[in-house]
Design a protein around this motif. Structure first.
Motif, PDB file in Angstrom:
ATOM      1  N   PRO A 207      90.245 -17.200  63.342  1.00  0.00           N
ATOM      2  CA  PRO A 207      90.541 -17.569  61.958  1.00  0.00           C
ATOM      3  C   PRO A 207      89.383 -17.246  61.024  1.00  0.00           C
ATOM      4  CG  PRO A 207      90.036 -19.523  63.254  1.00  0.00           C
ATOM      5  CD  PRO A 207      90.115 -18.365  64.229  1.00  0.00           C
ATOM      6  N   TRP A 208      89.701 -17.058  59.762  1.00  0.00           N
ATOM      7  CA  TRP A 208      88.682 -16.821  58.760  1.00  0.00           C
ATOM      8  C   TRP A 208      87.903 -18.102  58.492  1.00  0.00           C
ATOM      9  CZ3 TRP A 208      92.184 -14.091  54.559  1.00  0.00           C
ATOM     10  CH2 TRP A 208      92.532 -12.825  55.019  1.00  0.00           C
ATOM     11  N   PRO A 209      86.704 -17.988  57.924  1.00  0.00           N
ATOM     12  CA  PRO A 209      86.001 -19.197  57.458  1.00  0.00           C
ATOM     13  C   PRO A 209      86.851 -19.940  56.439  1.00  0.00           C
ATOM     14  CG  PRO A 209      84.531 -17.295  57.474  1.00  0.00           C
ATOM     15  CD  PRO A 209      85.904 -16.763  57.758  1.00  0.00           C
ATOM     16  N   LEU A 210      86.729 -21.265  56.443  1.00  0.00           N
ATOM     17  CA  LEU A 210      87.597 -22.080  55.601  1.00  0.00           C
ATOM     18  C   LEU A 210      87.441 -21.743  54.118  1.00  0.00           C
ATOM     19  CD1 LEU A 210      89.654 -24.369  55.554  1.00  0.00           C
ATOM     20  CD2 LEU A 210      87.758 -25.996  55.416  1.00  0.00           C
ATOM     21  N   GLY A 211      86.213 -21.517  53.666  1.00  0.00           N
ATOM     22  CA  GLY A 211      85.989 -21.193  52.256  1.00  0.00           C
ATOM     23  C   GLY A 211      86.681 -19.903  51.851  1.00  0.00           C
ATOM     24  N   LEU A 212      86.579 -18.862  52.682  1.00  0.00           N
ATOM     25  CA  LEU A 212      87.224 -17.584  52.389  1.00  0.00           C
ATOM     26  C   LEU A 212      88.738 -17.734  52.400  1.00  0.00           C
ATOM     27  CD1 LEU A 212      87.246 -14.526  51.984  1.00  0.00           C
ATOM     28  CD2 LEU A 212      87.044 -14.258  54.475  1.00  0.00           C
ATOM     29  N   ALA A 213      89.250 -18.500  53.364  1.00  0.00           N
ATOM     30  CA  ALA A 213      90.700 -18.686  53.459  1.00  0.00           C
ATOM     31  C   ALA A 213      91.245 -19.399  52.229  1.00  0.00           C
ATOM     32  CB  ALA A 213      91.044 -19.472  54.724  1.00  0.00           C
TER      33      ALA A 213
END
Length: 364
Positions: A207-213
């Protein structure tokens, strides 16, 4: 930003993002080319939906499928809200109501049924949290009852006037919004443990980092909303060239394109055996439109619209929403699904779509 650029570079579907600036360019230069703008907007929404799907899965991996489904439904419904607000300001209340009813029926039947079918073709039997599904179905039933009452009263003898209908609509809107808020408190706070995912599903990609997502979710949702506005402006004229009735366009086509982003996430989750995410998006989005978006539009009409809007829908729309709600309650009661269950749900949607397609234009 490297995970996002890597995803765009390696996913051919995301190469269609080039159509996003083309939509805005042609809308500015050739605003009268409705059929061309219709096709370009559809091609632009498809890659945006895929990008939104990946970002949502990354958020769900961090927060859990229940919260991930709620977040995707909320952001996905911004498209319908923006479309409805534009129609609200123009006083096109029939278009507003058609988009609301169409979104509820499409999310409840098409999105849910297609998720069951796509997931069932890969997995023999799938399980999901039936407590969450039954709550969403119950909320939908409540909203359908609230939408049924103004329509039913208007058909009886000695029906009250418009002032009563407007007052009733405002009161019902406040009740629905309060119910939706309490349902969020119940599912996300006081009884959160009841809504845990039934299956962990496949691990999938990193999964992508939460901020980027989250940033991707917000940015892509805005783009989807802007492209959808161009789509709605052109779809009526384009529909005439394709031989589609106005009822079919408002109830089926606009709802399918407006919900493309949510559908991509729901279908992807079902294929990865994360049916809780799919059911949460489908039923959560429908209940959110019925319990929050529709009432908010009624209240906003007093400030944005030329006249107040009410919750009085035409009888055919109310019947379809009621049948869709009953179908969702029936198929989600066991907490298990197979591909044929999805077929049955899609057949109900097919009956509605065929009826609206063959409906004479004057009746739409």
């Amino acid at each position: 930003m490297s995970p996002l650029l890597k995803e765009i570079r390696h996913n051919p579907l995301l190469w269609l993002l080039v159509f996003v600036p083309l939509v805005f360019a042609f809308h500015h230069l050739r605003s009268e080319s409705h059929t061309l703008l219709f096709l370009l907007s559809v091609l632009a929404i498809v890659p945006l939906a895929a990008l939104l799907s990946h970002a949502t899965e990354s958020v769900a991996a961090k927060t859990g499928d229940a919260v991930g489904g709620l977040l995707n439904a909320t952001l996905g419904n911004l498209t319908e809200l923006v479309i409805a607000l534009a129609a609200l300001r123009a006083g096109q209340y029939m278009l507003v109501k058609a988009s609301i009813a169409g979104a509820i029926v499409t999310n409840t039947l098409f999105m849910l049924g297609a998720s069951f079918l796509l997931g069932g073709l890969k997995h023999h039997v799938q399980e999901f949290n039936r407590v969450s599904a039954r709550l969403q179905a119950a909320l939908l039933f409540l909203a359908t009852v609230a939408l049924l009452i103004p329509s039913a009263i208007s058909k009886v003898d000695s029906a009250p006037g418009a002032l009563f209908t407007h007052k009733l609509s405002v009161g019902l809107s406040l009740l629905l919004i309060a119910t939706y808020g309490l349902s969020m408190l119940f599912s996300l706070k006081t009884h959160r443990g009841l809504f845990a995912s039934a299956e962990s599903g496949e691990a999938g990609e990193e999964p992508w980092p939460l901020g980027l997502a989250l940033a991707t979710l917000a940015g892509v949702t805005v783009l989807v909303a802007l492209v959808s506005e161009v789509f709605v402006e052109s779809v009526q004229k384009a529909a005439e060239s394709f031989g589609m009735s106005q009822a079919f366009v408002g109830f089926i086509v606009v709802a399918l394109v407006g919900g493309a982003a949510e559908m991509a996430s729901a279908f992807s989750g079902a294929r990865k055996n994360r049916l809780d995410l799919s059911v949460g998006i489908a039923l959560g989005s429908a209940s959110q439109i019925a319990l929050f978006v529709a009432p908010v539009l009624v209240l906003l009409s007093y400030g944005l619209g030329p006249t107040p809007m009410d919750l009085q829908f035409w009888p055919g729309a109310v019947v379809m929403m009621l049948i869709a709600t009953m179908t969702a309650s029936l198929v989600t009661n066991s907490g298990r699904s197979t591909w044929f269950v999805g077929v049955l749900v899609l057949m109900v949607y097919g009956v509605f779509a065929m009826t609206l397609y063959l409906l004479p234009p004057s009746a739409g």
